[in-house]
Design an enzyme around this catalytic site. Structure first.
Site, PDB file in Angstrom:
ATOM      1  N   ARG A  74       0.834  -1.209   0.000  1.00  0.00           N
ATOM      2  CA  ARG A  74       0.000   0.000   0.000  1.00  0.00           C
ATOM      3  C   ARG A  74       0.868   1.260   0.000  1.00  0.00           C
ATOM      4  NH1 ARG A  74      -3.265   2.584   4.546  1.00  0.00           N
ATOM      5  NH2 ARG A  74      -4.855   3.809   3.462  1.00  0.00           N
ATOM      6  N   HIS A  78       0.674   4.317  -2.700  1.00  0.00           N
ATOM      7  CA  HIS A  78       0.422   5.703  -2.290  1.00  0.00           C
ATOM      8  C   HIS A  78       1.593   6.612  -2.653  1.00  0.00           C
ATOM      9  CE1 HIS A  78      -3.244   5.529   0.508  1.00  0.00           C
ATOM     10  NE2 HIS A  78      -3.216   4.405  -0.171  1.00  0.00           N
ATOM     11  N   ASN A 106      -3.506   8.968   4.255  1.00  0.00           N
ATOM     12  CA  ASN A 106      -2.234   8.291   4.528  1.00  0.00           C
ATOM     13  C   ASN A 106      -1.979   8.021   6.005  1.00  0.00           C
ATOM     14  OD1 ASN A 106      -1.393   8.045   1.865  1.00  0.00           O
ATOM     15  ND2 ASN A 106      -0.290   9.990   1.853  1.00  0.00           N
ATOM     16  N   HIS A 203      -5.518  -5.988  -2.860  1.00  0.00           N
ATOM     17  CA  HIS A 203      -6.373  -6.109  -1.678  1.00  0.00           C
ATOM     18  C   HIS A 203      -6.590  -7.560  -1.269  1.00  0.00           C
ATOM     19  CE1 HIS A 203      -8.400  -1.863  -1.946  1.00  0.00           C
ATOM     20  NE2 HIS A 203      -7.149  -1.831  -1.548  1.00  0.00           N
ATOM     21  N   ASP A 247     -10.364 -10.445   2.376  1.00  0.00           N
ATOM     22  CA  ASP A 247     -10.852 -11.781   2.045  1.00  0.00           C
ATOM     23  C   ASP A 247     -10.491 -12.728   3.177  1.00  0.00           C
ATOM     24  OD1 ASP A 247      -8.212 -12.749   1.692  1.00  0.00           O
ATOM     25  OD2 ASP A 247      -8.233 -12.363  -0.462  1.00  0.00           O
TER      26      ASP A 247
END
Length: 326
Positions: A74, A78, A106, A203, A247
């Site tokens: 991530r 970003h 952030n 993700h 998940d």
């Protein structure tokens, strides 16, 4: 134990073959790594053990806290989405400047200490050589492999940026974006709709906080499975900072994220929306059925993302401390 060892070896061999395939495809397509020439072997003469130092730092951190794998991926995203892949997300705010890392989008970023540890070791071995921007890109790659995802090489040679402004983070995609808005946001950075979908597959590791999806729980969301809505509501009963895995295997890099979308069990609206239009639905269905295809397309998209607006030559610097401009 022997069977597990053989399976791990077979996976590594297959990952290596996929990496070679990607590299050959890059050469065949004439893909150029920038004006001054980002290269796979950029540090071969100046810091030959640099990549191993980064990998060791990442492996140590993830062995202690597996949830940092998602955090490092991530962070890379970003970083690249704002001002390009230039390490600007690492810069601390000062009295005169509010930096990117202090923006609302952030504040939940983690893993800065992993980058710091790698940088400190690199500065001992090859001072002033390896950029923080390259460390983030390598750390994300190594985190993906550690979590069970594909192994792949990336071109190195990015320089660190000298700008980090909180107002620039307005360009980050929001968890409330619909498919068309996501296609537009990623398209502005050169990505196709299919590449946007496969990058969303990151993700498959990590969690979302209730604050990012609780708006889906007011009223009836036709894209949200009713039983899963109850699960999300239960999560949010613990407050805005309560975490919901994307998940069922939050620390394993696999294709279960896409299968969750098919069941209307995507956590964020920006996840589930990928199933609402034909242009993205086909990719979701394809990756849900074929994990190998997801892995191959994902590593290609990650290499491309790592090339977004990189700084080269005099347009950047190699920071001595990743948290501040030289």
């Amino acid at each position: 134990m022997l069977l597990k060892s053989r399976m791990s070896l077979a996976k590594l061999v297959m990952a290596k073959l996929l990496s070679v395939f990607l590299f050959m495809e890059v050469i065949a397509s004439g893909f150029r790594f920038g004006v001054d020439g980002l290269r796979m072997d950029y540090y071969i003469m100046t810091c030959p053990f640099g990549e191993q130092i980064v990998k060791n730092a990442v492996d140590r951190a993830l062995d202690d806290d597996p949830t940092l794998a998602a955090a490092l991926v991530r962070m890379h995203f970003h970083d690249c989405f704002i001002e390009g892949c230039d390490g600007s997300v690492l810069i601390d705010s000062t009295q005169d400047n509010k930096a990117e890392k202090d923006s609302p989008g952030n504040l939940s970023l983690r893993g800065y200490e992993v980058i710091d540890d790698a940088k400190n070791e690199l500065e001992e071995q090859c001072p002033g050589v390896v950029s923080c921007a390259d460390i983030i890109a390598m750390a994300a790659r190594d985190a993906i492999f550690w979590a069970g995802g594909p192994i792949y090489d990336i071109p190195k040679g990015r320089k660190d940026g000298r700008r980090s402004k909180i107002e620039d983070t307005i360009n980050l995609p929001f968890p409330t974006f619909n498919a068309s808005e996501l296609i537009r946001a990623f398209g502005q950075r050169g990505f196709t709709a299919q590449e946007m979908v496969v990058l969303s597959g990151a993700h498959t590791i990590g969690v979302a906080r209730c604050s990012s999806f609780k708006s889906r729980l007011t009223g009836v969301d036709p894209t949200l499975d009713s039983d899963f809505a109850k699960t999300l509501s239960k999560t949010c009963s613990a407050g805005d900072n309560a975490e919901q895995p994307f998940d069922a295997t939050r620390n394993d890099f696999d294709n279960l994220y896409f299968n969750a979308l098919i069941r209307k069990a995507g956590v964020l609206f920006s996840d589930q929306t990928l199933l609402t239009i034909a242009k993205t639905r086909a990719a979701v269905n394809g990756y849900a059925m074929n994990q190998a295809m997801f892995f191959l397309d994902f590593q290609q998209a990650m290499v491309k993302m790592g090339m977004v607006d990189v700084k080269e030559g005099g347009k950047g610097e190699v920071r001595h401390n990743c948290r501040k401009i030289n």
